[in-house]
Design a protein around this motif. Structure first.
Motif, PDB file in Angstrom:
ATOM      1  N   GLU A 241       0.739  -1.305   0.168  1.00  0.00           N
ATOM      2  CA  GLU A 241      -0.049  -0.242   0.095  1.00  0.00           C
ATOM      3  C   GLU A 241       0.855   1.446   0.165  1.00  0.00           C
ATOM      4  O   GLU A 241       0.474   2.204  -0.661  1.00  0.00           O
ATOM      5  CB  GLU A 241      -1.029  -0.072   1.227  1.00  0.00           C
ATOM      6  CG  GLU A 241      -1.957  -1.137   1.078  1.00  0.00           C
ATOM      7  CD  GLU A 241      -2.750  -1.230   2.656  1.00  0.00           C
ATOM      8  OE1 GLU A 241      -2.232  -0.572   3.466  1.00  0.00           O
ATOM      9  OE2 GLU A 241      -3.801  -2.051   2.567  1.00  0.00           O
ATOM     10  N   GLU A 242       1.996   1.215   0.859  1.00  0.00           N
ATOM     11  CA  GLU A 242       2.683   2.440   0.928  1.00  0.00           C
ATOM     12  C   GLU A 242       3.693   2.685  -0.460  1.00  0.00           C
ATOM     13  O   GLU A 242       4.087   3.606  -0.809  1.00  0.00           O
ATOM     14  CB  GLU A 242       3.795   2.268   1.884  1.00  0.00           C
ATOM     15  CG  GLU A 242       3.414   2.472   3.328  1.00  0.00           C
ATOM     16  CD  GLU A 242       4.189   2.182   4.414  1.00  0.00           C
ATOM     17  OE1 GLU A 242       5.419   1.335   4.113  1.00  0.00           O
ATOM     18  OE2 GLU A 242       3.749   2.062   5.590  1.00  0.00           O
ATOM     19  N   ALA A 243       3.697   1.634  -1.266  1.00  0.00           N
ATOM     20  CA  ALA A 243       4.436   1.500  -2.565  1.00  0.00           C
ATOM     21  C   ALA A 243       3.405   2.254  -3.653  1.00  0.00           C
ATOM     22  O   ALA A 243       3.773   2.352  -4.730  1.00  0.00           O
ATOM     23  CB  ALA A 243       5.062   0.425  -2.897  1.00  0.00           C
ATOM     24  N   GLY A 244       2.101   2.160  -3.150  1.00  0.00           N
ATOM     25  CA  GLY A 244       1.127   2.829  -4.159  1.00  0.00           C
ATOM     26  C   GLY A 244       0.720   1.675  -5.055  1.00  0.00           C
ATOM     27  O   GLY A 244       0.242   2.003  -6.216  1.00  0.00           O
ATOM     28  N   LYS A 245       0.907   0.327  -4.772  1.00  0.00           N
ATOM     29  CA  LYS A 245       0.557  -0.625  -5.483  1.00  0.00           C
ATOM     30  C   LYS A 245      -0.771  -1.384  -5.288  1.00  0.00           C
ATOM     31  O   LYS A 245      -1.009  -1.106  -3.961  1.00  0.00           O
ATOM     32  CB  LYS A 245       1.529  -1.711  -5.593  1.00  0.00           C
ATOM     33  CG  LYS A 245       2.893  -1.381  -6.033  1.00  0.00           C
ATOM     34  CD  LYS A 245       3.906  -2.461  -6.100  1.00  0.00           C
ATOM     35  CE  LYS A 245       5.204  -1.995  -6.536  1.00  0.00           C
ATOM     36  NZ  LYS A 245       6.350  -2.999  -6.254  1.00  0.00           N
TER      37      LYS A 245
END
Length: 615
Positions: A241-245
């Motif tokens: 989620e933090e990687a925007g995936k």
């Protein structure tokens, strides 16, 4: 007050009323309610201790249809006519009538012996159903004839394979007390532990076990291992989620849960294994806490019934879908705010939600137990959920759900700051182990400790630790948040569970070393000191305290009562010596202390505490 005194005063009032010209037949038909109206006024000044002050409030008489709804002067005129014919031979002062009701001071010479006799006759039943409010109950100001209720109480309700957190602890302690008290008052109670054993959170655990699970570690310490891998899978999900995936972990968890709902045997095999390990761990902890359940239910058992609930909402034209998310919901409305209140009952992939399964569970319980009352002992933060539950049940045509949600939801505040010397508490066993270890350290440092073997010390320390945890919780008002404090909780002095246990052990020691044999039939004329009168007075109020506690579902009423009792016991022990006194004085005082111990034990058992005879 002691039922024997309540009935005695009520009988005198009834006899006077039957001779009075100012009462009608309707009044006479309601005389069976009179004992409920008799109350005791706690003496606050030393000068008030010479008599037992009894009150009959107009408010209670009116609620029982025992007093005309008239102006106060007319009430007083009627009351004075009645009062002058009542128990005058037993009063230290005349019957007084105020704008609030009758008041009479009964001579202790007339009340001490019957109160102590009632305690010694009823023993472990004193204060309970056999004598308590044989006539009526008062709930929210309404008086109803007493009858036995079927009561379902859901409490504790931890999630399988997850930590038993502070909210579950408070639910467990509070729910156990309410169940104990309801049973003591004669009701039929079903205790249910409703496990969180279904849903996407378990789907995530399934994915975690596939990635990180180890059968050897599972067998060695199942709960710790399941918790560890659950933390790891959540960390994996956060990284995505933090990687925007898009979270592949979350999708995998939803897929695993979908397979469970469809009956995939591999998924269900893992679910059953985790559930069995969790219940085994919980059972050990509940045994240490002195808590038991009649039945273990779980969300999983309502998987199919939840689908039937969805179909029922659909057939009634109540099921709607969010055009953007695809989530299925019902518009519940809100009688309080007049605003829309949605209840989501289907995920976008068609699987059910916690609320859906809660509807199914409530319907099943009504059919299975035909309850009169059902309580969910759950923290404050779930108020919205219980609004959704109750309003939805009404839409399904459940007349029994017509009461406010607050009559189902026994809410409570949060525990803050619960931690051990090794850091943040994770499991209930950590809390119990820490309490036991701290008590052992404390007892070893005290010269007054009278325990022998290490095994005995460990057993006593365990009981004291549990007592401390329970009392620190239940002495708080139910709706307040409180800070968990190890130092205050484990003090021998002050308002703690240790203090209550110490007083009980002290009374047991007094009996063992009294130098006189306990005589339950002895004369009580020698009990003339203020310390004795105060003890008799507080013991007479035990059953009233239980009724107040039950009406409000508020355990702090009983805990504060027991603190008062124990302080009075301490004062009486210092002043009313037994050993070395004349036989009649020694026996009377020993009987007084024996009755105090009986009342204290009854209160402790209701709270879920095992009294200790030595410590």
């Amino acid at each position: 007050m002691a039922a024997v005194i309540r009935r005695h005063v009520a009988k005198k009032l009834a006899e006077a009323a039957q001779l009075s010209q100012s009462v009608n037949q309707k009044w006479l038909n309601n005389l069976y309610k009179l004992p409920w109206c008799v109350r005791i006024v706690q003496a606050k000044k030393r000068s008030q201790v010479s008599s037992l002050l009894v009150s009959v409030p107009f408010q209670h008489l009116e609620s029982c249809d025992l007093l005309p709804h008239a102006r106060v002067p007319e009430q007083m005129q009627w009351a004075e006519t009645l009062a002058h014919q009542t128990v005058q031979d037993e009063c230290s002062t005349p019957f007084e009538v105020t704008d609030r009701g009758f008041h009479v001071c009964l001579n202790f010479d007339h009340v001490t012996k019957p109160i102590l006799e009632e305690i010694t006759t009823l023993q472990s039943k004193y204060g309970f159903k056999s004598r308590l409010h044989d006539y009526v109950e008062c709930v929210d100001g309404h008086v109803e004839p007493t009858r036995t209720h079927n009561i379902v109480i859901e409490y504790s309700s931890p999630n399988i394979a997850k930590p038993f957190h502070a909210g579950h602890l408070r639910s467990t302690i509070l729910g156990n007390y309410i169940a104990n008290l309801a049973e003591a008052l004669g009701h039929h109670v079903v205790r249910i532990n409703y496990l969180g054993d279904w849903g996407t959170q378990f789907g995530l655990l399934g994915v975690a076990f596939d990635r990180y699970g180890d059968m050897d570690q599972l067998k060695e310490d199942a709960m710790q291992h399941l918790f560890d891998i659950y933390v790891r899978i959540n960390a994996d999900m956060r990284k995505e989620e933090e990687a925007g995936k898009p979270s592949t972990v979350h999708q995998a968890g939803m897929e695993f849960f979908r397979q469970m709902e469809e009956g995939n045997e591999n998924a269900l095999r893992l679910w059953r294994m985790c559930r069995d390990y969790s219940i085994d761990e919980f059972s050990k902890m509940y045994k240490r806490l002195g808590v038991h359940f009649d039945e273990y239910h779980g969300e999983a058992m309502y998987n199919e019934k939840a689908k039937e609930v969805v179909e029922e909402f659909k057939s009634r034209g109540l099921l709607q879908y969010n055009s953007q998310t695809g989530v299925g919901f019902i518009d519940l409305g809100d009688p309080d705010t007049k605003k829309h209140l949605h209840g989501n009952i289907l995920k976008s992939d068609g699987t059910t939600l916690y609320l859906t399964r809660d509807y199914a569970a409530a319907l099943d319980r009504k059919e299975r137990y035909n309850f009169d009352k059902m309580y969910y002992v759950v923290e404050n933060g779930q108020q919205m959920h219980f609004k959704q539950l109750v309003y939805g049940l009404r839409m399904l045509g459940c007349d029994w759900a017509g009461v406010p949600p607050t009559q189902f939801h026994v809410k409570f505040g949060r525990i803050e700051g619960m931690s051990t010397r090794r850091g943040q508490v994770v499991f209930l066993r950590s809390i119990l182990d820490e309490a036991q270890a701290r008590m052992i350290d404390s007892m070893k440092s005290k010269e007054t400790t009278k325990l022998g073997s290490p095994e005995e010390m460990k057993r006593v320390a365990e009981t004291l630790g549990v007592s401390a945890i329970i009392i620190q919780d239940l002495k708080q008002r139910r709706l307040t948040n409180y800070k968990f404090n190890w130092e205050k909780m484990l003090q021998f002095n002050g308002h703690t569970g240790i203090f209550l246990q110490y007083t009980y052990a002290r009374l047991c020691s007094l009996e063992r070393n009294a130098g006189v044999i306990l005589d339950l039939q002895c004369a009580t004329d020698a009990l003339t000191e203020p310390e004795a009168y105060r003890l008799v007075q507080v013991m007479a109020r035990f059953d009233e305290t239980l009724q107040y506690s039950y009406t409000a579902l508020e355990p702090s009423h009983l805990v504060q009562y027991l603190f008062s009792l124990c302080h009075l016991v301490g004062s009486a022990i210092e002043k009313l010596h037994v050993k070395g006194e004349s036989d009649d004085v020694a026996k009377a005082r020993l009987l007084l202390f024996y009755c105090s111990r009986t009342v204290l034990a009854n209160g402790l058992h209701l709270l879920g505490i095992t009294p200790l005879e030595k410590m």
